[in-house]
Design an enzyme around this catalytic site. Structure first.
Site, PDB file in Angstrom:
ATOM      1  N   SER A 126       0.831  -1.202   0.000  1.00  0.00           N
ATOM      2  CA  SER A 126       0.000   0.000   0.000  1.00  0.00           C
ATOM      3  C   SER A 126       0.870   1.259   0.000  1.00  0.00           C
ATOM      4  O   SER A 126       1.574   1.518  -0.980  1.00  0.00           O
ATOM      5  CB  SER A 126      -0.955  -0.055   1.200  1.00  0.00           C
ATOM      6  OG  SER A 126      -2.032   0.814   1.046  1.00  0.00           O
ATOM      7  N   ASP A 164      -9.966  -6.380  -3.080  1.00  0.00           N
ATOM      8  CA  ASP A 164      -9.407  -5.300  -2.268  1.00  0.00           C
ATOM      9  C   ASP A 164     -10.394  -4.141  -2.194  1.00  0.00           C
ATOM     10  O   ASP A 164     -10.791  -3.580  -3.214  1.00  0.00           O
ATOM     11  CB  ASP A 164      -8.086  -4.839  -2.889  1.00  0.00           C
ATOM     12  CG  ASP A 164      -7.274  -3.943  -1.972  1.00  0.00           C
ATOM     13  OD1 ASP A 164      -7.860  -3.231  -1.135  1.00  0.00           O
ATOM     14  OD2 ASP A 164      -6.033  -3.949  -2.099  1.00  0.00           O
ATOM     15  N   HIS A 205      -7.269  -6.647   0.835  1.00  0.00           N
ATOM     16  CA  HIS A 205      -6.067  -5.809   0.860  1.00  0.00           C
ATOM     17  C   HIS A 205      -4.916  -6.483   1.593  1.00  0.00           C
ATOM     18  O   HIS A 205      -3.761  -6.219   1.298  1.00  0.00           O
ATOM     19  CB  HIS A 205      -6.408  -4.465   1.522  1.00  0.00           C
ATOM     20  CG  HIS A 205      -5.346  -3.421   1.363  1.00  0.00           C
ATOM     21  ND1 HIS A 205      -4.939  -2.945   0.130  1.00  0.00           N
ATOM     22  CD2 HIS A 205      -4.606  -2.743   2.287  1.00  0.00           C
ATOM     23  CE1 HIS A 205      -4.000  -2.016   0.302  1.00  0.00           C
ATOM     24  NE2 HIS A 205      -3.786  -1.875   1.597  1.00  0.00           N
TER      25      HIS A 205
END
Length: 292
Positions: A114, A236, A264
């Site tokens: 991320s 996600d 995620h």
């Protein structure tokens, strides 16, 4: 530098320039191919909480280094905190390069989750000669990408910093909440303890204060020549899948791996598969039919 070791994970506090310090978690023997694992931006996150299973699984092949990025966990929290995502990145990423220098690591592969994926791309821009391969997991960095409703929950967590809000946020990180049982609540309780520290709150609010984002144009991505694996859970809810398609489309040597029935947190939800895929990619055996 002070160091301790628990369950094969070595913990140390590494001093950097200007009175900064980085908490580092390591596994595997120095001298093996080095892998720098960069966590995401969730409240209460740390290098160990994000990567514990991965660094222990890969320890037999790699020297794994999972730091608390500056402004997270037990690393230095600047006071006052830089304001805005880009301003924080421009402090934190050079400190990661300083960390490599302090650890005596000349070249490293990057695994970024991320926000950590965005920092990986910036590190490649700043010091391409220091990077071998790159793994981007659920990474941002696409210009014009609008925050999903669940990412907004992460950004605004301190509007309602309760255990229930933390658990609700973590349920958004996975596709199959039921497979985690009570673990989500236990993780939420642990993360809330860290997130409740005033310096952690200050750093989080600074990260998401108004200001320019860290993004990468098609031309900037096209200049990255490193072999790259873009990996993301198909379900996600934090970062849309289109972000990974964008990165894979514009990085010349990028492959895209989409994990079905996965959110995620692919490093948790599909831990064995995730570790195998990135381990094989980093060792050069992904797709060649061999087992390292």
């Amino acid at each position: 530098m002070t160091a301790t070791s628990t369950d094969a994970v070595r913990t140390s506090d590494v001093p950097l320039k200007d009175a900064f310090s980085t908490r580092v978690y390591e596994t595997g023997e120095p001298g093996r191919p080095a892998v720098l694992l960069l966590h995401g931006s969730g409240p209460g996150v740390s290098g160990l909480s994000n990567w514990r299973e991965v660094i222990t699984t890969l320890a037999d092949r790699f020297h794994c280094v999972a730091p608390d990025i500056i402004g997270f966990g037990d690393s230095t929290h600047p006071d006052p905190a830089p304001q805005g995502f880009l301003a924080n990145a421009e402090l934190r990423v050079p400190k990661l390069i300083e960390l490599l220098d302090a650890l005596g690591i000349d070249k490293v592969s990057l695994v970024g989750n991320s926000m950590g994926g965005m920092y990986s791309l910036r590190l490649v821009q700043l010091a391409p000669e220091r990077v071998d391969k790159v793994v981007l997991m659920g990474s941002g960095g696409m210009p014009g990408l609008k925050p999903t409703p669940d990412l907004v929950k992460l950004i605004t967590f301190y509007d309602d910093p309760t255990r229930e809000a933390m658990a609700d946020l973590f349920r958004a990180f996975v596709h199959d909440v039921g497979s985690f049982g009570a673990d989500i609540d236990a993780i939420a309780e642990q993360r809330l303890t860290v997130a409740s520290r005033p310096e952690v709150r200050r750093s989080h609010l600074g990260t998401f204060a108004p200001g320019p984002m860290l993004t990468f144009s098609p031309e900037e991505l096209a200049a990255i020549t490193h072999k790259t694996l873009v990996i993301q859970g198909r379900e996600d809810r934090i970062v849309p899948l289109e972000a990974s398609h964008y990165l894979a489309r514009h990085i010349p040597a990028a492959d895209l791996y989409v994990m079905a029935k996965c959110g995620h947190w692919s490093q948790f939800e599909q831990a064995a598969l995730f570790s195998k895929v990135i381990g094989d990619f980093l060792s050069g055996s992904l797709g060649d039919g061999t087992t390292p």
